[in-house]
Scaffold this active site. Structure first.
Site, PDB file in Angstrom:
ATOM      1  N   ARG A  63      -3.477  -6.439  -2.177  1.00  0.00           N
ATOM      2  CA  ARG A  63      -3.875  -7.844  -2.018  1.00  0.00           C
ATOM      3  C   ARG A  63      -5.328  -8.077  -2.413  1.00  0.00           C
ATOM      4  O   ARG A  63      -5.703  -9.191  -2.777  1.00  0.00           O
ATOM      5  CB  ARG A  63      -3.601  -8.330  -0.587  1.00  0.00           C
ATOM      6  CG  ARG A  63      -2.125  -8.544  -0.306  1.00  0.00           C
ATOM      7  CD  ARG A  63      -1.889  -8.973   1.133  1.00  0.00           C
ATOM      8  NE  ARG A  63      -2.186  -7.915   2.080  1.00  0.00           N
ATOM      9  CZ  ARG A  63      -1.308  -6.993   2.477  1.00  0.00           C
ATOM     10  NH1 ARG A  63      -0.091  -7.007   2.027  1.00  0.00           N
ATOM     11  NH2 ARG A  63      -1.654  -6.054   3.330  1.00  0.00           N
ATOM     12  N   GLU A 100      -2.858   5.218  12.110  1.00  0.00           N
ATOM     13  CA  GLU A 100      -2.538   5.398  13.534  1.00  0.00           C
ATOM     14  C   GLU A 100      -1.564   6.580  13.690  1.00  0.00           C
ATOM     15  O   GLU A 100      -1.720   7.423  14.560  1.00  0.00           O
ATOM     16  CB  GLU A 100      -1.940   4.115  14.089  1.00  0.00           C
ATOM     17  CG  GLU A 100      -1.920   4.105  15.599  1.00  0.00           C
ATOM     18  CD  GLU A 100      -1.337   2.824  16.150  1.00  0.00           C
ATOM     19  OE1 GLU A 100      -1.086   1.901  15.367  1.00  0.00           O
ATOM     20  OE2 GLU A 100      -1.125   2.785  17.375  1.00  0.00           O
TER      21      GLU A 100
END
Ligand code: AMP
Length: 180
Positions: A63, A100
């Protein structure tokens, strides 16, 4: 908050629990369906860097590419790509960073930037800061300097922008959203 910032913020769509529970996904795709919002965002970055001494924009997959190519065109600057591993042809270097759960890697082509270049690292959003920090490491490994890191959105509760600043790289974002 300026009128432009309020307007663009109202256009960004929040999708709760996507791509996984607990994440509030800040979806910037509506900006590209709204020419006024796209112009406001592009102009904000172009005005910031019009008189700067940056020599290259290093833009992050995927993006980040959307706004940075408009910036590169108007600022008459070379645009180089930081892509997820395996997407760039030719000779590359890669940098792994922690997610994570697990890890990811970003890559740049060896001839993207070099000594003497002053690079703006650009992405759509800063969460933990891991992606931008990995991109900064690549730019530095290639011998260039990171002048600044910029993104449309900061998620300050995740403290990524603080981490990037603590690494010695100034950070510029247009707006912040509370929460994860
Ligand atoms: P990070 O490396 O944790 O700073 O994550 C930044 C990258 O992940 C950017 O390329 C974003 O596009 C994406 N990202 C992370 N969290 C979000 C979120 N809440 N909404 C939209 N994109 C996100």
């Amino acid at each position: 908050m300026s009128y432009d910032e309020c307007y663009v913020k109202s256009v960004i769509r929040t999708i709760p629990d996507w791509p996984e529970p607990g994440v509030q996904f800040r979806d910037i795709t509506p900006i590209f369906k709204d020419p006024k919002a796209l112009r406001m965002v592009s102009d904000a970055f172009i005005q910031r860097y019009i008189d700067s001494d940056i020599t290259h924009i290093a833009s992050i997959d995927a993006r980040g590419f959307l706004i940075s190519s408009i910036m590169a065109y108007h600022l008459k600057l070379p645009l180089v790509l930081v892509r997820k591993k395996g997407k760039l042809p030719g000779e590359t270097i890669d940098q792994e960073y922690a997610l994570e759960y697990g890890s990811a890697s970003v890559e740049m082509q060896l001839d993207a930037v070099g000594p003497g270049d002053r690079v703006l690292v650009f992405d759509d959003l800063i969460a933990t800061g891991g992606t931008i920090l990995a991109a900064c490491t690549l730019v530095k490994k290639l011998g260039a300097t990171v002048s600044e890191a910029a993104a449309l959105i900061d998620l300050p509760d995740l403290q990524g922008s603080t981490l990037i600043q603590d690494s010695g790289v100034p950070v510029h974002t247009l707006m912040a959203f509370e929460g994860l």
